[in-house]
Design a protein around this motif. Structure first.
Motif, mmCIF file in Angstrom:
data_model
loop_
_atom_site.group_PDB
_atom_site.id
_atom_site.type_symbol
_atom_site.label_atom_id
_atom_site.label_comp_id
_atom_site.label_asym_id
_atom_site.label_seq_id
_atom_site.Cartn_x
_atom_site.Cartn_y
_atom_site.Cartn_z
ATOM 1 N N HIS A 195 0.815 -1.223 0.000
ATOM 2 C CA HIS A 195 0.000 0.000 0.000
ATOM 3 C C HIS A 195 0.849 1.275 0.000
ATOM 4 O O HIS A 195 0.319 2.366 0.166
ATOM 5 C CB HIS A 195 -0.922 0.025 1.233
ATOM 6 C CG HIS A 195 -1.953 -1.057 1.241
ATOM 7 N ND1 HIS A 195 -2.780 -1.310 0.175
ATOM 8 C CD2 HIS A 195 -2.298 -1.973 2.189
ATOM 9 C CE1 HIS A 195 -3.590 -2.331 0.466
ATOM 10 N NE2 HIS A 195 -3.305 -2.747 1.671
ATOM 11 N N ARG A 236 -11.874 -13.682 6.888
ATOM 12 C CA ARG A 236 -12.309 -12.424 6.266
ATOM 13 C C ARG A 236 -13.812 -12.198 6.486
ATOM 14 O O ARG A 236 -14.252 -11.069 6.690
ATOM 15 C CB ARG A 236 -12.007 -12.433 4.754
ATOM 16 C CG ARG A 236 -10.535 -12.498 4.389
ATOM 17 C CD ARG A 236 -9.787 -11.204 4.561
ATOM 18 N NE ARG A 236 -10.238 -10.150 3.670
ATOM 19 C CZ ARG A 236 -9.589 -8.990 3.506
ATOM 20 N NH1 ARG A 236 -8.461 -8.741 4.179
ATOM 21 N NH2 ARG A 236 -10.049 -8.072 2.709
ATOM 22 N N HIS A 262 -6.861 -7.090 11.122
ATOM 23 C CA HIS A 262 -6.313 -7.381 9.795
ATOM 24 C C HIS A 262 -6.450 -8.868 9.544
ATOM 25 O O HIS A 262 -6.285 -9.668 10.465
ATOM 26 C CB HIS A 262 -4.820 -7.022 9.710
ATOM 27 C CG HIS A 262 -4.136 -7.678 8.538
ATOM 28 N ND1 HIS A 262 -4.198 -7.174 7.271
ATOM 29 C CD2 HIS A 262 -3.452 -8.854 8.442
ATOM 30 C CE1 HIS A 262 -3.548 -7.993 6.440
ATOM 31 N NE2 HIS A 262 -3.089 -9.018 7.136
ATOM 32 N N ASP A 293 -5.543 -11.731 2.760
ATOM 33 C CA ASP A 293 -6.610 -11.745 1.753
ATOM 34 C C ASP A 293 -6.467 -12.872 0.735
ATOM 35 O O ASP A 293 -7.299 -12.996 -0.166
ATOM 36 C CB ASP A 293 -6.714 -10.386 1.057
ATOM 37 C CG ASP A 293 -5.428 -9.972 0.370
ATOM 38 O OD1 ASP A 293 -4.515 -10.805 0.235
ATOM 39 O OD2 ASP A 293 -5.344 -8.796 -0.041
HETATM 40 MG MG MG Z 1 -5.638 -6.109 3.146
#
Ligand code: MG
Ligand code: RTP
Length: 143
Positions: A54, A87, A117, A120
């Motif tokens: 990111h 998730r 967190h 993913d």
């Molecule tokens: Mg992420």
């Protein structure tokens, strides 16, 4: 479905709210087992490295500052379909969009301070687990 391992972080806002046990309980009720865990106050370099994907995003500076604002709890979760299941329990990144009953719906204040967190993908799970844990610190269940 296969047994998978995934990386979970309880972020500084949720640690400050004293809801570590509540979040662990949700993992356990979903059939996810905690097979590694540590509390840590991340350094700036550790947080920047963890969220390196990111780096170019406009929120990167705020994200790193938030992640080093207090201690986090980092764990490896193991179970059937663990990456997707985790998730799902977490809820959407933006708590305003998170399904009722998810961790982020219940504990997150904003898209910036969003409690947890979770890896993913299976590929990222392996990378993130190796970022925080030596192989000898992860103890898959044998019974
Ligand atoms: Mg992420
Ligand atoms: P995470 O990686 O922390 O599990 O969250 P995520 O997959 O749901 O979201 P991701 O897109 O990977 O973003 C990482 C974290 O950056 C912060 N963020 N802020 N202000 C924003 O638009 C924004 N977008 C993302 C959040 O803390 C997010 O969890």
């Amino acid at each position: 479905m296969a047994v998978e391992q995934t990386l979970s972080i309880i972020k500084p806002d949720a640690v400050a709210k004293n809801v570590i046990g509540d979040i662990y309980s949700r993992f356990e009720k979903a059939g996810l087992r905690i097979i590694a865990a540590k509390m840590k106050h991340l350094s700036r370099a550790e947080a920047e490295g963890f969220y390196a994907v990111h780096r170019e995003r406009p929120f990167f500076g705020d994200l790193v500052s938030f992640m080093i604002s207090g201690p986090v709890i980092i764990q490896v979760l193991e179970g059937e379909d663990a990456v997707a299941k985790h998730r799902q329990i977490m809820g959407a990144t933006d708590p305003k969009k998170a399904e009722a009953g998810t961790i982020r719906a219940d504990f997150a204040e904003s898209i910036d301070e969003n409690a947890v967190h979770g890896s993913d993908s299976l590929e990222n799970a392996a990378i993130e687990m190796a970022y925080f844990f030596a192989a000898t610190e992860i103890a898959p269940r044998t019974r």
